[in-house]
Design an enzyme around this catalytic site. Structure first.
Site, short mmCIF file in Angstrom:
data_model
loop_
_atom_site.label_atom_id
_atom_site.label_comp_id
_atom_site.label_asym_id
_atom_site.label_seq_id
_atom_site.Cartn_x
_atom_site.Cartn_y
_atom_site.Cartn_z
CD GLU A 123 22.02 -4.85 -79.55
OE1 GLU A 123 21.78 -5.74 -78.72
OE2 GLU A 123 22.67 -5.02 -80.57
CB ALA A 133 15.81 -12.72 -75.89
CG ASN A 174 19.80 -6.29 -71.23
OD1 ASN A 174 20.03 -5.47 -72.10
ND2 ASN A 174 18.61 -6.84 -71.05
CD GLU A 228 19.40 -13.04 -76.77
OE1 GLU A 228 20.28 -12.18 -76.66
OE2 GLU A 228 18.72 -13.18 -77.82
CD GLU A 271 23.20 -9.86 -82.52
OE1 GLU A 271 22.96 -11.07 -82.41
OE2 GLU A 271 23.02 -9.04 -81.57
N1 B3K Z 1 20.96 -8.03 -79.51
C1 B3K Z 1 19.53 -8.14 -79.47
C2 B3K Z 1 18.84 -7.41 -80.58
C3 B3K Z 1 18.63 -5.97 -80.34
C4 B3K Z 1 17.73 -5.38 -81.40
C5 B3K Z 1 17.65 -3.90 -81.29
N2 B3K Z 1 16.71 -3.35 -82.24
C6 B3K Z 1 19.07 -9.55 -79.43
C7 B3K Z 1 20.00 -10.55 -80.01
O1 B3K Z 1 20.37 -10.51 -81.15
O2 B3K Z 1 20.41 -11.40 -79.29
ZN ZN Z 2 22.09 -11.68 -80.88
#
Ligand code: B3K
Ligand code: ZN
Length: 906
Positions: free
Chosen positions: A125, A266, A269, A302, A324
């Site tokens: 990501e 973190a 995935n 996460e 987010e």
């Molecule tokens: N989704 C990732 C963040 C990715 C950042 C890319 N530059 C972590 C999170 O927000 O949980």
């Molecule tokens: Zn996140």
């Protein structure tokens, strides 16, 4: 820089992909300098889109072969895209096979496939998958993945990818393989692989539904003793999501892997979360209470993405807050529920709001201001911001508030119904913020949210922090209190005009002795049977008037309780009224807020009047008495006391000023701190002794609150001592540092010594380094503390420059770079904003140096001077010159280019 690299991507230009990729079969031959990647896909045309060519994204790949349905095909390379024009016609799926190689050892950006401590990790990501293979690297293309990993068995005994392990075995030449299959379709940004020498803490759990799951936390050998808290946090997260939202774990196996080289906290995935070690590793000897709390919250965050983000993902990156903002809201709620009692929940809320106001509000008022759903970006990684995350979470929180109903005052049930509908409608899809808001609204017909939905969604489209002005008038003839609320919002880049927002404002009224008064609105038919003491008003026009009836005497209004909306509130209460709220408000948030208001007002009065903090006191006797009362209060939690006694930050005070002299703000705040230290010495001594925690370490809210308050007391006592020229307390602090049984107490003692500037600090710092030289995360603290300590006569920059030469310093490791450079440039305004501009020169050197290694980290640092236009001279011109120095470089990454271009824009 290449032409076209600064081209903005626009939200309105979104179109569905011309092709779908249904399955992906990846085979990796892992080798640090030359990894081979065979990518076999089943691809079909999207019948809804007319397009001849398939354009796949790829970056820093060596292309060896492209085959369609087993045979050769023509292709061309256009910039960072592989273009296939002669593909089979019709709607049937075809096989596309691409063979590439890449060099993970040279990947210092830590995006894509990289090597850290002799192990392989990935970060995809937002757009890292294209650095692994050619692909439609966009979140609305969801595919089923099968992954085979092949590597040297001795160097890489553990081979992990998403989903379930199908088979593993030996190969020739000392190599081995593992084959993984992910039962869930996913966008490529959720792909992950890990290979290396790792060990795991394992836990089998049975979920509510009776399903068995295996939880694993993988770390480097030697770190297993620091994984218990992460595992406990993971188990608590699984249980919480099932209990609060009915969302179970949908995988047989859920893995967390820690790495010390990671760009952020973190990554969620699917089934294989990859974490910065900072948010996994903790034991009482090496981690503080804050670290323990951070781990709980990030593990939760996460894990919660598994539903909000992974099961339902984003249509495009403009919708980032869909996952987010919502997931931050969920992790905040999780941490509050874990904290338990109401007072501990309030502490968490105050901490969250403090972050919002000290980091997000400035962002929303500066050159990088953008809506929660941005309209354009150059580099998406620059938009993983506090606006998308924290303000996004506030927007979700307001939705919850606006679906409250009688019997569900906080809106939790209404919101849970909305979430249920959201999953019924969109599970397995890539959707938009509109889809989410619609589901919450549709599940709660008749609610204020449903009535005002199109207007409410301005929170997604308009940037900037609204200002709410509250004016009250008491009418003693008819015993009514009229509250007039007005809203406005200053222009932001690209948005000159703002339409009114929908702003929930929770209100209570206190009488002169601080007793809550029943609140009843004129014309309100409900709430007569039981008196209500708090009411949520909904402000949706520019100005609105609310009349409260049966108010027997002049009330003190307690407004925006629990911070029901992310706004700046102006209300002209008298000092006496703020003191009443501080002493009596039943809403803990506003009780804290009253103390902050009084402190900010004192600072602003002093700064605006250009008084000299060396010769005149900043804080008045009433404020000091009130703080004394807070410290002596028998019923307030220690954690809450510590928050009340913490002065508003220099950043927060600066934001309230039109033109900022950072040295003046620093001097005034330091003087306030010294005043608190000196006038409350008896109370600090009592706090210090009464808040000692004995027995086995536990990071629970109560014990950590006590440690926080005793730590603050020790800092205050050392500060006062140094000022009085005595050494008793610094001596005690050194002893406490040596005797400490846990990192929180040890570090607090170190902070007290270093912060006081006492000569014993050097000895403690040296000892700390010697004790923890093999603990990277602790050494980060050691660097960070020295860089963020209050400046005395310009002493910090030379220390920082010297620490850059320390053998433990390593610019390539993001944690280490952040601990030294960011702590100085972003967390030490008094040290950074120097009249000789040397701090800014240092900043520009580091931005340029880091950009060549890791653009994402460099672009974060580049934002340290975002607010340069607010600075007074000579800072303003010097800051501008420093930004121009960076902008003048011709080979900047598009990450840093976007940040400095926006900073310099008129
Ligand atoms: N989704 C990732 C963040 C990715 C950042 C890319 N530059 C972590 C999170 O927000 O949980
Ligand atoms: Zn996140």
């Amino acid at each position: 820089m290449l032409e076209g690299q600064t081209k903005a991507i626009r939200r309105v230009e979104y179109t569905a992909p011309a092709f779908w990729i249904d399955t992906v079969d990846l085979t990796f031959d892992l080798d640090p300098t030359k990894t081979r990647v065979l990518n076999k896909m089943r691809v079909r045309r999207n019948p809804d889109v007319a397009a001849q060519s398939l354009r796949l994204d790829g970056e820093e790949l060596n292309l060896a072969r492209v085959m369609v349905n087993g045979g050769g095909t023509s292709f061309k390379i256009d910039g960072n895209q592989l273009v296939l024009e002669n593909l089979p016609e019709g709607n049937d799926a075809f096989d596309l096979e691409i063979f590439t190689t890449c060099d993970p050892s040279k990947n210092t950006q830590l995006s894509g496939l990289y090597v850290s401590n002799d192990s392989f990790f990935t970060q995809c990501e937002a757009e890292g998958f294209r650095r692994i293979t050619y692909f439609l690297d966009r979140p609305d293309v969801m595919a089923s993945y099968t992954v085979t990993l092949r590597a040297d068995a001795q160097k890489y005994p553990v081979l992990l990818s998403n989903g379930n392990l199908l088979e593993q075995g030996k190969l020739e030449d000392g190599r081995h393989f593992a084959k993984w299959i992910d039962p869930h379709k996913k966008p490529c940004y959720l792909f992950a692989l890990v290979a290396g020498q790792l060990v795991a803490r394992e836990q089998r759990i049975v979920s509510r539904s009776g399903r068995e799951h295996l939880l694993q936390v993988f770390v480097r050998p030697g770190d297993l003793d620091k994984t218990e808290h992460a595992m406990n946090s993971l188990m608590a997260s699984v249980a919480w999501d099932e209990a609060r939202f009915g969302l179970p774990l949908d995988l047989e196996r859920f893995m967390i892997v820690a790495t010390s080289d990671f760009n952020m906290g973190a990554m969620e995935n699917k089934g294989l979360n990859i974490f910065n070690t900072k948010f996994v590793l903790a034991n009482p000897a090496t981690a503080t209470d804050n670290d323990f709390a951070g781990i709980e919250s990030v593990v939760g965050h996460e894990y919660f993405h598994n539903w909000t983000g992974n099961r339902i993902t984003c249509q495009d990156w403009f919708q980032l807050s869909l996952k987010e903002g919502l997931t931050v809201f969920r992790d905040q709620e999780f941490s509050q529920d874990m904290a338990g009692v109401q007072s501990a929940r309030a502490v968490k809320r105050i901490e969250d709001v403090r972050v919002l106001r000290t980091v997000q509000f400035p962002e929303d008022a500066g050159p990088m201001a953008h809506p929660v759903r941005p309209d354009s970006y150059v580099e998406i990684n620059n938009f993983y911001t506090v606006t998308i995350y924290e303000k996004g979470a506030e927007v979700v929180r307001m939705m919850q508030t606006l679906v409250s109903a009688p019997g569900d005052e906080d809106g939790k049930q209404g919101f849970a119904k909305g979430m249920k509908l959201y999953f019924e409608r969109h599970d397995g899809q890539a959707v938009t913020c509109d889809d989410f808001a619609q589901a919450i609204s549709d599940a709660n017909p008749g609610s204020p949210l449903a009535q005002l939905l199109p207007q409410f969604k301005r929170w997604y489209s308009q940037a900037g922090t609204p200002r709410v002005l509250a004016e009250g008038a008491y009418n003693s003839d008819n015993k009514s209190f009229t509250l007039t609320l007005s809203q406005s919002c200053a222009p932001t880049p690209d948005q000159a005009i703002k339409e009114p927002f929908v702003i929930p404002v929770s209100v209570g009224l206190l009488n002169a002795s601080g007793t809550p008064m029943a609140v009843r609105l004129q014309g309100d038919t409900q709430g007569q049977a039981h008196p209500e003491f708090s009411k949520t008003l909904v402000l949706s026009e520019s100005t609105q008037t609310f009349v409260f009836e049966n108010i027997e005497s002049v009330p003190t209004p307690s407004l925006l309780r629990n911070f029901t909306a992310p706004v700046n509130l102006d209300c002209a209460l008298t000092e006496e009224q703020w003191l009443t709220l501080l002493a009596h408000d039943t809403d803990s948030f506003n009780r804290w807020e009253a103390g902050q208001r009084l402190a900010v007002q004192a600072a602003l009065r002093f700064i605006r009047g250009n008084h000299n903090p060396q010769t005149e006191p900043v804080l008045g006797a009433d404020y000091l008495e009130a703080m004394k009362a807070v410290l002596n209060h028998p019923d307030l939690d220690s954690a809450f006391k510590e928050l009340v006694l913490t002065l508003p930050s220099e950043t927060y005070i600066s934001e309230q000023l039109e033109s900022v002299d950072p040295q003046q703000v620093h001097a005034v705040r330091e003087a306030m701190k010294l005043q608190l230290a000196q006038s409350l010495q008896t109370e600090w001594q009592t706090c210090y002794t009464q808040n000692k925690v004995t027995g086995a370490y536990s990071p629970d809210a109560k014990s950590s609150g006590k440690r926080a308050l005793s730590g603050m007391a020790l800092s205050m006592l050392c500060l006062a001592a140094v000022h009085d020229g005595t050494s008793i307390w610094p001596g005690k602090a050194l002893q406490a540092f040596k005797d400490a049984h846990n990192m929180t107490d040890r570090f607090n003692a170190l902070v007290a010594l270093v912060g006081s500037g006492h000569e014993l600090a050097a000895q403690a710092l040296a000892q700390f380094h010697a004790l923890f030289k093999n603990e990277a995360l602790v050494i980060d603290k050691w660097f960070g503390l020295q860089a963020s300590t209050p400046d005395r006569g310009g002493n910090i920059l030379p220390i920082v420059r010297q620490l850059m030469q320390h053998p433990d310093f390593n610019l390539r490791n993001p944690n280490r770079a952040r601990s030294l450079i960011f702590s100085y440039c972003s967390a030490n305004p008094g040290g950074f904003h120097r009249t000789d501009a040397a701090g800014y020169v240092y900043w520009s050197e580091r931005v340029i140096e880091l950009d060549a290694i890791n653009p994402q980290v460099a672009a974060r640092l580049a934002r340290a001077l975002d607010r340069w236009k607010k600075l007074a001279e000579p800072y303003r011109q010097a800051a501008k010159t420093a930004i121009e120095r960076v902008a003048a470089k011709s080979d900047l990454s598009k990450d840093v280019r976007e940040v400095v271009t926006r900073a310099l824009a008129e």
